[in-house]
Design a protein around this motif. Structure first.
Motif, PDB file in Angstrom:
ATOM      1  N   VAL A   1       0.841  -1.206   0.000  1.00  0.00           N
ATOM      2  CA  VAL A   1       0.000   0.000   0.000  1.00  0.00           C
ATOM      3  C   VAL A   1       0.876   1.256   0.000  1.00  0.00           C
ATOM      4  O   VAL A   1       0.769   2.114  -0.880  1.00  0.00           O
ATOM      5  CB  VAL A   1      -0.919   0.009   1.263  1.00  0.00           C
ATOM      6  CG1 VAL A   1      -1.738   1.290   1.324  1.00  0.00           C
ATOM      7  CG2 VAL A   1      -1.830  -1.196   1.260  1.00  0.00           C
ATOM      8  N   ILE A   2       1.750   1.369   0.985  1.00  0.00           N
ATOM      9  CA  ILE A   2       2.580   2.581   1.084  1.00  0.00           C
ATOM     10  C   ILE A   2       3.724   2.508   0.072  1.00  0.00           C
ATOM     11  O   ILE A   2       4.035   3.496  -0.601  1.00  0.00           O
ATOM     12  CB  ILE A   2       3.148   2.738   2.511  1.00  0.00           C
ATOM     13  CG1 ILE A   2       2.013   2.781   3.540  1.00  0.00           C
ATOM     14  CG2 ILE A   2       3.991   4.010   2.610  1.00  0.00           C
ATOM     15  CD1 ILE A   2       2.483   2.776   5.003  1.00  0.00           C
TER      16      ILE A   2
ATOM     17  N   GLY B   1       5.785 -10.108  -3.695  1.00  0.00           N
ATOM     18  CA  GLY B   1       4.434 -10.310  -4.220  1.00  0.00           C
ATOM     19  C   GLY B   1       3.516 -11.080  -3.288  1.00  0.00           C
ATOM     20  O   GLY B   1       2.476 -11.578  -3.713  1.00  0.00           O
ATOM     21  N   LYS B   2       3.871 -11.128  -2.014  1.00  0.00           N
ATOM     22  CA  LYS B   2       3.074 -11.860  -1.021  1.00  0.00           C
ATOM     23  C   LYS B   2       1.606 -11.447  -1.052  1.00  0.00           C
ATOM     24  O   LYS B   2       0.717 -12.245  -0.840  1.00  0.00           O
ATOM     25  CB  LYS B   2       3.669 -11.547   0.358  1.00  0.00           C
ATOM     26  CG  LYS B   2       3.342 -12.514   1.441  1.00  0.00           C
ATOM     27  CD  LYS B   2       4.032 -12.080   2.739  1.00  0.00           C
ATOM     28  CE  LYS B   2       3.774 -13.055   3.844  1.00  0.00           C
ATOM     29  NZ  LYS B   2       4.466 -14.340   3.683  1.00  0.00           N
ATOM     30  N   LYS B   3       1.384 -10.150  -1.304  1.00  0.00           N
ATOM     31  CA  LYS B   3       0.008  -9.635  -1.268  1.00  0.00           C
ATOM     32  C   LYS B   3      -0.465  -9.188  -2.638  1.00  0.00           C
ATOM     33  O   LYS B   3      -1.392  -8.375  -2.747  1.00  0.00           O
ATOM     34  CB  LYS B   3      -0.042  -8.453  -0.327  1.00  0.00           C
ATOM     35  CG  LYS B   3       0.125  -8.824   1.123  1.00  0.00           C
ATOM     36  CD  LYS B   3      -0.290  -7.650   1.941  1.00  0.00           C
ATOM     37  CE  LYS B   3      -0.648  -8.021   3.339  1.00  0.00           C
ATOM     38  NZ  LYS B   3      -0.715  -6.780   4.137  1.00  0.00           N
TER      39      LYS B   3
ATOM     40  N   ASP C   1      11.769 -10.361  -5.366  1.00  0.00           N
ATOM     41  CA  ASP C   1      12.681 -11.098  -4.479  1.00  0.00           C
ATOM     42  C   ASP C   1      12.084 -11.264  -3.095  1.00  0.00           C
ATOM     43  O   ASP C   1      11.425 -10.352  -2.597  1.00  0.00           O
ATOM     44  CB  ASP C   1      13.966 -10.277  -4.289  1.00  0.00           C
ATOM     45  CG  ASP C   1      15.044 -10.695  -5.236  1.00  0.00           C
ATOM     46  OD1 ASP C   1      14.757 -11.531  -6.112  1.00  0.00           O
ATOM     47  OD2 ASP C   1      16.165 -10.177  -5.097  1.00  0.00           O
ATOM     48  N   ASP C   2      12.371 -12.400  -2.452  1.00  0.00           N
ATOM     49  CA  ASP C   2      12.018 -12.576  -1.043  1.00  0.00           C
ATOM     50  C   ASP C   2      13.238 -12.193  -0.207  1.00  0.00           C
ATOM     51  O   ASP C   2      14.226 -12.914  -0.180  1.00  0.00           O
ATOM     52  CB  ASP C   2      11.607 -14.037  -0.797  1.00  0.00           C
ATOM     53  CG  ASP C   2      11.159 -14.246   0.644  1.00  0.00           C
ATOM     54  OD1 ASP C   2      11.470 -13.392   1.508  1.00  0.00           O
ATOM     55  OD2 ASP C   2      10.497 -15.267   0.909  1.00  0.00           O
TER      56      ASP C   2
ATOM     57  N   ALA D   1      13.779 -12.220   2.866  1.00  0.00           N
ATOM     58  CA  ALA D   1      14.085 -13.028   4.047  1.00  0.00           C
ATOM     59  C   ALA D   1      14.922 -14.257   3.695  1.00  0.00           C
ATOM     60  O   ALA D   1      15.378 -14.984   4.575  1.00  0.00           O
ATOM     61  CB  ALA D   1      12.789 -13.460   4.732  1.00  0.00           C
TER      62      ALA D   1
ATOM     63  N   ALA E   1       9.276  -3.474   3.317  1.00  0.00           N
ATOM     64  CA  ALA E   1       8.789  -4.865   3.239  1.00  0.00           C
ATOM     65  C   ALA E   1       8.635  -5.437   4.633  1.00  0.00           C
ATOM     66  O   ALA E   1       9.537  -5.331   5.468  1.00  0.00           O
ATOM     67  CB  ALA E   1       9.785  -5.710   2.436  1.00  0.00           C
TER      68      ALA E   1
ATOM     69  N   VAL F   1      10.486 -13.374   9.181  1.00  0.00           N
ATOM     70  CA  VAL F   1      10.512 -12.593   7.932  1.00  0.00           C
ATOM     71  C   VAL F   1      10.918 -11.139   8.210  1.00  0.00           C
ATOM     72  O   VAL F   1      11.785 -10.583   7.525  1.00  0.00           O
ATOM     73  CB  VAL F   1       9.134 -12.641   7.233  1.00  0.00           C
ATOM     74  CG1 VAL F   1       9.070 -11.646   6.084  1.00  0.00           C
ATOM     75  CG2 VAL F   1       8.865 -14.059   6.724  1.00  0.00           C
TER      76      VAL F   1
ATOM     77  N   ALA G   1      10.558   1.358   8.086  1.00  0.00           N
ATOM     78  CA  ALA G   1       9.122   1.538   8.337  1.00  0.00           C
ATOM     79  C   ALA G   1       8.755   0.892   9.657  1.00  0.00           C
ATOM     80  O   ALA G   1       8.692  -0.328   9.769  1.00  0.00           O
ATOM     81  CB  ALA G   1       8.320   0.900   7.205  1.00  0.00           C
TER      82      ALA G   1
ATOM     83  N   SER H   1       6.272   1.377  13.484  1.00  0.00           N
ATOM     84  CA  SER H   1       4.836   1.408  13.738  1.00  0.00           C
ATOM     85  C   SER H   1       4.482   2.018  15.086  1.00  0.00           C
ATOM     86  O   SER H   1       5.251   1.908  16.053  1.00  0.00           O
ATOM     87  CB  SER H   1       4.323  -0.034  13.692  1.00  0.00           C
ATOM     88  OG  SER H   1       2.988  -0.073  14.119  1.00  0.00           O
TER      89      SER H   1
ATOM     90  N   TYR I   1       4.621  -8.709  16.050  1.00  0.00           N
ATOM     91  CA  TYR I   1       4.838  -7.642  15.053  1.00  0.00           C
ATOM     92  C   TYR I   1       5.569  -6.466  15.695  1.00  0.00           C
ATOM     93  O   TYR I   1       6.602  -6.004  15.177  1.00  0.00           O
ATOM     94  CB  TYR I   1       3.476  -7.219  14.493  1.00  0.00           C
ATOM     95  CG  TYR I   1       3.512  -6.020  13.579  1.00  0.00           C
ATOM     96  CD1 TYR I   1       3.979  -6.117  12.278  1.00  0.00           C
ATOM     97  CD2 TYR I   1       3.051  -4.781  14.016  1.00  0.00           C
ATOM     98  CE1 TYR I   1       3.994  -5.008  11.433  1.00  0.00           C
ATOM     99  CE2 TYR I   1       3.058  -3.676  13.177  1.00  0.00           C
ATOM    100  CZ  TYR I   1       3.527  -3.790  11.893  1.00  0.00           C
ATOM    101  OH  TYR I   1       3.543  -2.695  11.061  1.00  0.00           O
TER     102      TYR I   1
ATOM    103  N   LYS J   1       9.297  -4.871  15.033  1.00  0.00           N
ATOM    104  CA  LYS J   1       9.521  -3.460  14.678  1.00  0.00           C
ATOM    105  C   LYS J   1      10.461  -2.781  15.671  1.00  0.00           C
ATOM    106  O   LYS J   1      11.285  -1.960  15.296  1.00  0.00           O
ATOM    107  CB  LYS J   1       8.178  -2.716  14.608  1.00  0.00           C
ATOM    108  CG  LYS J   1       7.304  -3.150  13.432  1.00  0.00           C
ATOM    109  CD  LYS J   1       7.960  -2.815  12.099  1.00  0.00           C
ATOM    110  CE  LYS J   1       7.154  -3.246  10.898  1.00  0.00           C
ATOM    111  NZ  LYS J   1       7.800  -2.964   9.609  1.00  0.00           N
TER     112      LYS J   1
ATOM    113  N   PHE K   1       4.599   4.783  11.188  1.00  0.00           N
ATOM    114  CA  PHE K   1       3.336   5.051  10.507  1.00  0.00           C
ATOM    115  C   PHE K   1       2.162   4.858  11.464  1.00  0.00           C
ATOM    116  O   PHE K   1       2.196   3.976  12.336  1.00  0.00           O
ATOM    117  CB  PHE K   1       3.142   4.095   9.324  1.00  0.00           C
ATOM    118  CG  PHE K   1       4.094   4.343   8.188  1.00  0.00           C
ATOM    119  CD1 PHE K   1       4.005   5.500   7.428  1.00  0.00           C
ATOM    120  CD2 PHE K   1       5.067   3.413   7.861  1.00  0.00           C
ATOM    121  CE1 PHE K   1       4.873   5.729   6.365  1.00  0.00           C
ATOM    122  CE2 PHE K   1       5.943   3.632   6.803  1.00  0.00           C
ATOM    123  CZ  PHE K   1       5.845   4.794   6.058  1.00  0.00           C
TER     124      PHE K   1
ATOM    125  N   ASN L   1      -1.823   4.232  10.927  1.00  0.00           N
ATOM    126  CA  ASN L   1      -3.036   3.975  10.140  1.00  0.00           C
ATOM    127  C   ASN L   1      -3.074   4.657   8.781  1.00  0.00           C
ATOM    128  O   ASN L   1      -3.894   5.545   8.547  1.00  0.00           O
ATOM    129  CB  ASN L   1      -4.284   4.365  10.943  1.00  0.00           C
ATOM    130  CG  ASN L   1      -4.744   3.197  11.781  1.00  0.00           C
ATOM    131  OD1 ASN L   1      -5.195   2.185  11.253  1.00  0.00           O
ATOM    132  ND2 ASN L   1      -4.586   3.316  13.081  1.00  0.00           N
TER     133      ASN L   1
END
Ligand code: NAD
Length: 316
Positions: free
Chosen positions: A13-14, A35-37, A59-60, A62, A79, A97, A120, A122, A157, A161, A184, A186
């Motif tokens: 999204v971001i 491309g996980k999502k 690329d992954d 992780a 990511a 990950v 990034a 949170s 999570y 972070k 970030f 929301n």
């Protein structure tokens, strides 16, 4: 040619909005995502729109060391595994990950002597402290980070972070990278999946659910439209290229109750059901709103109001 910039999580999204704005302003972009999502086709379209200036890598991060040629004028590491439900169901995967990919990108930044490293992070990192009463709202950057109950899967999570923030500042002091941690708050937008309060409510509107369940009506959040989040990142980037570093909140100062959000959604969509009030999900934080004085001091103010942002999501 402008600056050379690396964005990880660029199909997200971001990340995609940031990638789009970087490409639009004429910089050279290397965009990485596994491309996980989904969303890789949007990156391929961006590449086609800016021939010779956008490189896309599926690329992954992780899975091993990151090998790229040359240095970057800035790196945005976005990511990550995101989303309360997924994290709650996969707490170990979240840590593996998020930690491995952050360390892989940081190692590359150190080796390549790249410019400012954006991580990034949170508002989850201080959320427990708000409920415990020792973190004020609106919350500035220099607060105590904490985790309520470390054994609860959802906190994996925040743990990833916090460790990421620590790794960035550690790499700065030991290896001289320029650290920029952005927290970030929301960020929402039309390319979002279903696992966020805005798309969840819009999906229920679409299905004409009446009575309409609202969870934690008196809880508050502040919502920032994704285009504004992209502009905020570029504002901090410009400051970082002039030497700024450290922590920056990215969000909207406009604190909204969840039932107020629902009313905006009903007004925009023209659907006015009866409300069915439920308690907030366990572990959900009562209030969350950033103090964005630091970001505002760089000249940033959100441009897209909640109504317009919701309208853009509804149209999509
Ligand atoms: N959206 C928010 O409100 C918010 C709030 C706090 C923090 N953040 C952080 O900002 C960043 C971006 O968030 P978003 O909302 O755009 O999330 P998103 O889920 O839309 O994007 C994350 C992207 O990272 C990619 N990714 C995940 N693991 C990867 C891996 N191992 N290798 C390569 N790519 C990988 C995914 O495929 C996805 O496209 C994340 O780090 C997130 O934790 C976002």
């Amino acid at each position: 040619m402008g600056a050379r910039i690396l964005v990880t999580g660029a199909a997200g999204v971001i990340g995609f909005e940031l990638a789009r704005q970087i490409a639009e302003r004429g910089d050279e972009l290397v965009a990485i995502d596994c491309g996980k999502k989904g969303g890789l086709e949007d990156l391929d379209a961006l590449k086609a729109k800016h021939p010779g200036r956008v490189t896309v890598m599926h690329d992954d991060l992780a899975q091993g060391p990151l090998e790229l040629d040359g240095r970057f004028d800035a790196i945005f590491h976005l990511a990550a595994i995101v989303g309360v439900q997924y994290v709650t169901d996969h707490p170990y995967e979240t840590l593996v990950v998020n930690l491995r990919s952050t360390l892989a990108v940081l190692d590359f930044a150190i080796r390549s002597k790249s410019g400012p490293f954006f991580f990034a992070s949170s508002s989850e990192n201080y959320a427990s402290g708000v409920d415990a009463g020792f973190v004020k709202v609106p919350t500035p950057e220099d607060v105590i980070l904490s985790i309520d109950r470390i054994a609860l899967p959802r906190w994996s999570y925040a743990a990833s972070k916090m460790a990421g923030e620590s790794a960035v500042f550690g790499a700065a002091s030991e290896h001289g990278i320029q650290p920029v941690v952005v927290r970030f708050h929301n960020v929402y937008g039309p390319r979002m999946g279903q696992t966020h309060v805005v798309p969840e409510m819009l999906a229920r509107v679409k299905q004409r659910v009446d009575p309409f369940p609202i969870f934690g009506a008196d809880q508050t959040r502040s919502f920032l439209y994704v285009e504004d989040a992209g502009r905020a990142l570029l504002t901090v980037l410009d400051a970082a290229r002039n030497g700024a570093s450290g922590l920056f909140n990215i969000g909207s100062p406009d604190e909204k109750r969840i039932d107020e959000l629902a009313r905006v959604i009903f007004d925009v969509t023209g659907f006015h059901p009866k409300l069915e009030l439920h308690p907030a999900p366990p572990g959900s934080v009562a209030r969350r709103a950033p103090n964005i004085a630091k970001l505002a001091g760089l000249g940033f103010a959100p441009r897209v109001g909640l109504e317009d942002g919701i309208r853009a999501c509804w149209k999509r």
